[in-house]
Design an enzyme around this catalytic site. Sequence first.
Site, PDB file in Angstrom:
ATOM      1  N   HIS A   1       0.841  -1.199   0.000  1.00  0.00           N
ATOM      2  CA  HIS A   1       0.000   0.000   0.000  1.00  0.00           C
ATOM      3  C   HIS A   1       0.881   1.255   0.000  1.00  0.00           C
ATOM      4  CE1 HIS A   1      -2.806  -2.918   2.129  1.00  0.00           C
ATOM      5  NE2 HIS A   1      -3.572  -2.492   1.158  1.00  0.00           N
TER       6      HIS A   1
ATOM      7  N   ARG B   1      -4.053 -10.273   3.559  1.00  0.00           N
ATOM      8  CA  ARG B   1      -4.472 -11.618   3.975  1.00  0.00           C
ATOM      9  C   ARG B   1      -3.303 -12.490   4.420  1.00  0.00           C
ATOM     10  NH1 ARG B   1      -8.465 -10.507   0.065  1.00  0.00           N
ATOM     11  NH2 ARG B   1     -10.569 -11.019   0.753  1.00  0.00           N
TER      12      ARG B   1
HETATM   13  P1  AMP Z   1      -6.635  -3.402  -0.574  1.00  0.00           P
HETATM   14  O1  AMP Z   1      -6.456  -2.733   0.741  1.00  0.00           O
HETATM   15  O2  AMP Z   1      -6.269  -4.852  -0.573  1.00  0.00           O
HETATM   16  O3  AMP Z   1      -7.977  -3.124  -1.181  1.00  0.00           O
HETATM   17  O4  AMP Z   1      -5.574  -2.726  -1.542  1.00  0.00           O
HETATM   18  C1  AMP Z   1      -5.566  -1.341  -1.746  1.00  0.00           C
HETATM   19  C2  AMP Z   1      -4.671  -1.056  -2.927  1.00  0.00           C
HETATM   20  O5  AMP Z   1      -3.356  -1.510  -2.651  1.00  0.00           O
HETATM   21  C3  AMP Z   1      -5.140  -1.765  -4.204  1.00  0.00           C
HETATM   22  O6  AMP Z   1      -4.962  -0.897  -5.304  1.00  0.00           O
HETATM   23  C4  AMP Z   1      -4.193  -2.939  -4.268  1.00  0.00           C
HETATM   24  O7  AMP Z   1      -4.005  -3.435  -5.574  1.00  0.00           O
HETATM   25  C5  AMP Z   1      -2.913  -2.337  -3.716  1.00  0.00           C
HETATM   26  N1  AMP Z   1      -1.999  -3.373  -3.243  1.00  0.00           N
HETATM   27  C6  AMP Z   1      -2.298  -4.403  -2.408  1.00  0.00           C
HETATM   28  N2  AMP Z   1      -1.228  -5.201  -2.257  1.00  0.00           N
HETATM   29  C7  AMP Z   1      -0.244  -4.668  -3.011  1.00  0.00           C
HETATM   30  C8  AMP Z   1       1.111  -5.041  -3.303  1.00  0.00           C
HETATM   31  N3  AMP Z   1       1.660  -6.126  -2.764  1.00  0.00           N
HETATM   32  N4  AMP Z   1       1.831  -4.256  -4.123  1.00  0.00           N
HETATM   33  C9  AMP Z   1       1.269  -3.139  -4.691  1.00  0.00           C
HETATM   34  N5  AMP Z   1       0.012  -2.736  -4.470  1.00  0.00           N
HETATM   35  C10 AMP Z   1      -0.747  -3.492  -3.644  1.00  0.00           C
END
Ligand code: AMP
Length: 283
Positions: free
Chosen positions: A35, A186
């Site tokens: 993030h 996760r």
């Molecule tokens: P989430 O909190 O899982 O909804 O993710 C929020 C944002 O962070 C989304 O745009 C995801 O694709 C991005 N994101 C999550 N994990 C990663 C990662 N390992 N590398 C880059 N971006 C990520």
Amino acid sequence: MKVFERAEDLLHIHSELGSQKLAFIPTMGALHQGHLSLVRAAQDMGHKTIVSIFVNPLQFNNSEDLLKYPRTLEHDLALLEAQGVDFVFTPTNEEMYPTTTADVVVDLGLLDSRFEGAFRPGHFHGVVQVVYRLFKYVNPSEVFFGQKDLQQCLVIEQLIEQVFPHIKMHRIPTMREESGLAMSSRNVRLSSESMLKAAEISKSLKDIATRKEEFCEAVVWHAQRLTQMGFEVEYLSCVSMPWMDALECDHFSKEPNGSNGPQNAVIFAGSLNGVRLIDNWVF
Ligand code: AMP
């Protein structure tokens, strides 16, 4: 760093921007370096940054998954503050889903019924609704999404093209552990043994992406390998963008990198000891 819960408070932000643009990074919290890499990408371009933290019930097709989703708000805020984020938006369900707001309709073509769309019915409908509302409230000029959720990026690109053509979308490469495991909120639910196994996903993806004409055989071989290791594989496929059409075995593009950048990806979803993991390798 200013933290807002109410959408109407966000209206003030725009008067504080000066000559800078407002870059928006939507998240569901339980933040990690992946993030933060989105935040850094926006900061490196000289933008003011706003991060939202909202666990969107509408995009969970499985109520147990929603219940078990990690929530670490205090820690998240400390990370964002240390990263120099300007604004954080932490809305409530009522704020995001007032009964007065109608759903937006976006034509997702087959994206809605393939891969993540097929295995998580209603998921992209929920993603589109929440991101539509967030874009309306935040009114950013640039938005940053992770390639880790590749199909989600393609869905958001449709939302932007059809409803918010003035917004510029940035797709940021996946941050990985040293082992190659894609960082994910996760992952905290994985035992250390499962973490080691989960690192094998990216090795398979990378290997398939380099196989060229033999990729179909490689897909079958790696699906078996991961299954034998204990994964319940949902899909492992080679697809082209932007619609995620499956690549035909005898149609491997020898020159996948056209002027618009990478066109193809190997995509994976599967569970390991009840934890669902997704990853992809763009080539
Ligand atoms: P989430 O909190 O899982 O909804 O993710 C929020 C944002 O962070 C989304 O745009 C995801 O694709 C991005 N994101 C999550 N994990 C990663 C990662 N390992 N590398 C880059 N971006 C990520």
